[in-house]
Design a protein around this motif. Structure first.
Motif, mmCIF file in Angstrom:
data_model
loop_
_atom_site.group_PDB
_atom_site.id
_atom_site.type_symbol
_atom_site.label_atom_id
_atom_site.label_comp_id
_atom_site.label_asym_id
_atom_site.label_seq_id
_atom_site.Cartn_x
_atom_site.Cartn_y
_atom_site.Cartn_z
ATOM 1 N N LYS A 11 56.937 36.161 21.330
ATOM 2 C CA LYS A 11 56.197 35.983 22.582
ATOM 3 C C LYS A 11 56.932 35.006 23.502
ATOM 4 N N TYR A 12 56.505 34.986 24.739
ATOM 5 C CA TYR A 12 56.882 33.922 25.678
ATOM 6 C C TYR A 12 55.640 33.667 26.521
ATOM 7 N N SER A 13 55.644 32.566 27.261
ATOM 8 C CA SER A 13 54.397 32.168 27.921
ATOM 9 C C SER A 13 53.865 33.251 28.873
ATOM 10 N N SER A 14 52.571 33.501 28.742
ATOM 11 C CA SER A 14 51.872 34.513 29.553
ATOM 12 C C SER A 14 52.083 34.299 31.056
ATOM 13 N N ILE A 15 52.244 33.055 31.459
ATOM 14 C CA ILE A 15 52.272 32.726 32.893
ATOM 15 C C ILE A 15 53.376 33.470 33.651
ATOM 16 N N PHE A 16 54.466 33.778 32.955
ATOM 17 C CA PHE A 16 55.619 34.336 33.675
ATOM 18 C C PHE A 16 55.513 35.841 33.887
ATOM 19 N N ASN A 17 54.349 36.380 33.560
ATOM 20 C CA ASN A 17 54.122 37.803 33.803
ATOM 21 C C ASN A 17 53.313 38.054 35.065
ATOM 22 N N TYR A 18 53.231 37.017 35.901
ATOM 23 C CA TYR A 18 52.542 37.179 37.195
ATOM 24 C C TYR A 18 53.593 37.170 38.302
ATOM 25 N N PRO A 19 53.343 37.936 39.376
ATOM 26 C CA PRO A 19 54.353 38.035 40.447
ATOM 27 C C PRO A 19 54.337 36.832 41.393
ATOM 28 N N THR A 20 55.488 36.577 42.022
ATOM 29 C CA THR A 20 55.570 35.522 43.038
ATOM 30 C C THR A 20 55.647 36.208 44.401
ATOM 31 N N THR A 21 54.548 36.154 45.130
ATOM 32 C CA THR A 21 54.485 36.975 46.345
ATOM 33 C C THR A 21 54.711 36.199 47.644
ATOM 34 N N SER A 22 54.738 34.862 47.589
ATOM 35 C CA SER A 22 55.038 34.132 48.835
ATOM 36 C C SER A 22 55.781 32.841 48.491
ATOM 37 N N TRP A 23 56.368 32.213 49.518
ATOM 38 C CA TRP A 23 57.099 30.958 49.277
ATOM 39 C C TRP A 23 56.166 29.887 48.699
ATOM 40 N N ALA A 24 54.885 29.944 49.081
ATOM 41 C CA ALA A 24 53.948 28.932 48.567
ATOM 42 C C ALA A 24 53.852 28.995 47.042
ATOM 43 N N ASP A 25 54.185 30.143 46.462
ATOM 44 C CA ASP A 25 54.146 30.260 45.000
ATOM 45 C C ASP A 25 55.155 29.317 44.346
ATOM 46 N N ALA A 67 48.054 30.658 47.146
ATOM 47 C CA ALA A 67 48.872 30.476 45.936
ATOM 48 C C ALA A 67 48.063 29.762 44.852
ATOM 49 N N LEU A 68 47.321 28.731 45.257
ATOM 50 C CA LEU A 68 46.481 28.022 44.276
ATOM 51 C C LEU A 68 45.458 28.991 43.676
ATOM 52 N N ASN A 69 44.865 29.817 44.508
ATOM 53 C CA ASN A 69 43.857 30.777 43.999
ATOM 54 C C ASN A 69 44.454 31.684 42.927
ATOM 55 N N ARG A 70 45.705 32.105 43.124
ATOM 56 C CA ARG A 70 46.306 33.056 42.170
ATOM 57 C C ARG A 70 46.863 32.382 40.920
ATOM 58 N N TRP A 71 47.308 31.114 41.043
ATOM 59 C CA TRP A 71 47.983 30.488 39.893
ATOM 60 C C TRP A 71 47.088 29.588 39.050
ATOM 61 N N TRP A 72 45.878 29.264 39.562
ATOM 62 C CA TRP A 72 45.050 28.312 38.830
ATOM 63 C C TRP A 72 44.673 28.809 37.436
ATOM 64 N N TRP A 73 44.040 29.978 37.386
ATOM 65 C CA TRP A 73 43.540 30.441 36.080
ATOM 66 C C TRP A 73 44.684 30.772 35.112
ATOM 67 N N PRO A 74 45.747 31.476 35.551
ATOM 68 C CA PRO A 74 46.864 31.696 34.613
ATOM 69 C C PRO A 74 47.463 30.376 34.097
ATOM 70 N N SER A 75 47.428 29.309 34.932
ATOM 71 C CA SER A 75 47.957 28.016 34.452
ATOM 72 C C SER A 75 47.102 27.463 33.319
ATOM 73 N N LEU A 76 45.770 27.627 33.451
ATOM 74 C CA LEU A 76 44.891 27.138 32.367
ATOM 75 C C LEU A 76 45.127 27.932 31.081
#
Ligand code: 3HC
Length: 312
Positions: A104-118, A184-193
């Motif tokens: 495995k590798y961390s789940s977080i890196f399976n989400y897309p980066t769609t803007s510079w704010a990411d 960006a915060l809305n999309r990354w908050w839950w995957p970060s937890l």
């Protein structure tokens, strides 16, 4: 308990690091190989979502910082693969396990980066969550892993700050830029937890790893520390954490927070996240494209070996 086992347990209890040549239980070796190699894979797969933005950084300064950060992650992967190799597995075996989906590798890196704010949200939240976990790993019981983590944490700390600073610039900009930061915060908050892993009562490895002091805190303890810290940081940014249940609990002295979507977590871990396939395909291609480099490097090593044998 054999005298070997007793000696090993005494070392763990007395906070003496276990070193590569020491006797260790087979499961201790396996657990460390599993965790360190998964951690190494996370570092190198983690280069991909951000690497995607190097050519689109908004200024030369931002580009130089992002380049350095992505290169740091490659370095972290190297330290960690080297630490795992001291346990008797080769780099090729680990890479094969990644490419075949066995490791495995961390789940977080399976989400897309769609803007510079990411780039800001990843630095602040993803590297922030990683540090919360990794500062504790500086005191993990396996010596080579603990020593690798000291340097990694210093670099992660720079990564976290640069991410926070990207978001700070955006929230001080115009309304569209502030909206980008909030999105960006809305999309990354839950995957970060989710990076901290399943809840303690669903974490099959935690009890043994805590006993062996591979882990110093449980998944839920680290997640709580992260929520407490990040919530205060979000206030400085003036951004809203997307969790209606987030509330200070005076009695506990911590923030209460909402339930993670565990179905989404396990789906991503099992390979069905938005970018799992793309990430693994990219890693496999990089491995194939790099074959000539590995061959050339090995030929050079062989040549030097032959030369020194002739000289001797
Ligand atoms: N993503 C993918 N898989 C996960 C996961 C996640 N976020 N959280 C847990 N899992 C997996 C575990 O690896 C384990 O799978 P396995 O049995 O096939 O190995 C299974 O889910 C059950 O979880 P456990 O809680 O029982 O597993 P652990 O005791 O190993 O705890 C962990 C999980 C907290 C992630 C621990 O392995 C750990 O601390 N690892 C080291 C840190 C690490 O890997 N960090 C990666 C973050 S990214 C990073 O560092 C890059 C940086 O640049 C941002």
């Amino acid at each position: 308990m054999t005298s070997f086992e007793q000696h090993f347990e005494d070392k763990i209890n007395n906070e003496v690091n276990i070193e590569p040549r020491d006797w260790m239980p087979d499961d201790y070796r396996k657990t460390n190989i599993r965790q360190i190699s998964q951690h190494a894979h996370s570092e190198i797969v983690g280069m991909l979502p951000e690497g995607n933005w190097i050519t689109r950084a908004p200024s030369l300064r931002r580009k130089a910082i992002l380049l350095a950060k992505v290169q740091d992650e490659a370095g972290h992967g190297l330290y960690l693969y080297s630490a795992a190799e001291t346990l008797g597995i080769t780099r090729d075996e680990m890479i094969e396990q990644l490419h075949t989906g066995k490791a495995k590798y961390s789940s977080i890196f399976n989400y897309p980066t769609t803007s510079w704010a990411d780039m800001g949200a990843i630095g602040w939240l993803v590297d922030g969550a990683a540090i919360m976990n990794q500062v504790a790993l500086c005191r993990t019981s396996y010596g080579p892993y603990a020593r690798a983590m000291v340097r990694i944490c210093k670099e992660e700390s720079f990564h976290q700050r640069q991410g926070f600073e990207i978001l700070l610039s955006l929230v001080r900009g115009n309304a569209t830029q502030k909206k980008m930061a909030q999105d960006a915060l809305n999309r990354w908050w839950w995957p970060s937890l989710m990076m901290f892993g399943p809840n303690d009562d669903n974490s099959p490895h935690s009890a043994q790893s805590l006993h062996w002091r591979i882990k110093r805190f449980s998944n839920d303890e680290l997640r709580q520390k992260f929520v407490d810290a990040a919530t205060e940081q979000a206030k400085v940014l003036g951004l809203a954490i997307p969790d209606p249940a987030l509330k200070w609990n005076e009695e506990r002295g911590h923030y209460d927070f909402g339930e993670i979507d565990w179905e989404e977590f396990w789906n991503v871990v099992k390979g069905n996240g938005p970018c799992n396939k793309e990430r693994l395909d990219t890693r496999r291609k990089a491995w194939e494209d790099g074959e000539w480099v590995r061959e050339a490097a090995m030929a050079y090593v062989e040549k030097r070996k032959n030369r020194s044998q002739k000289a001797a």
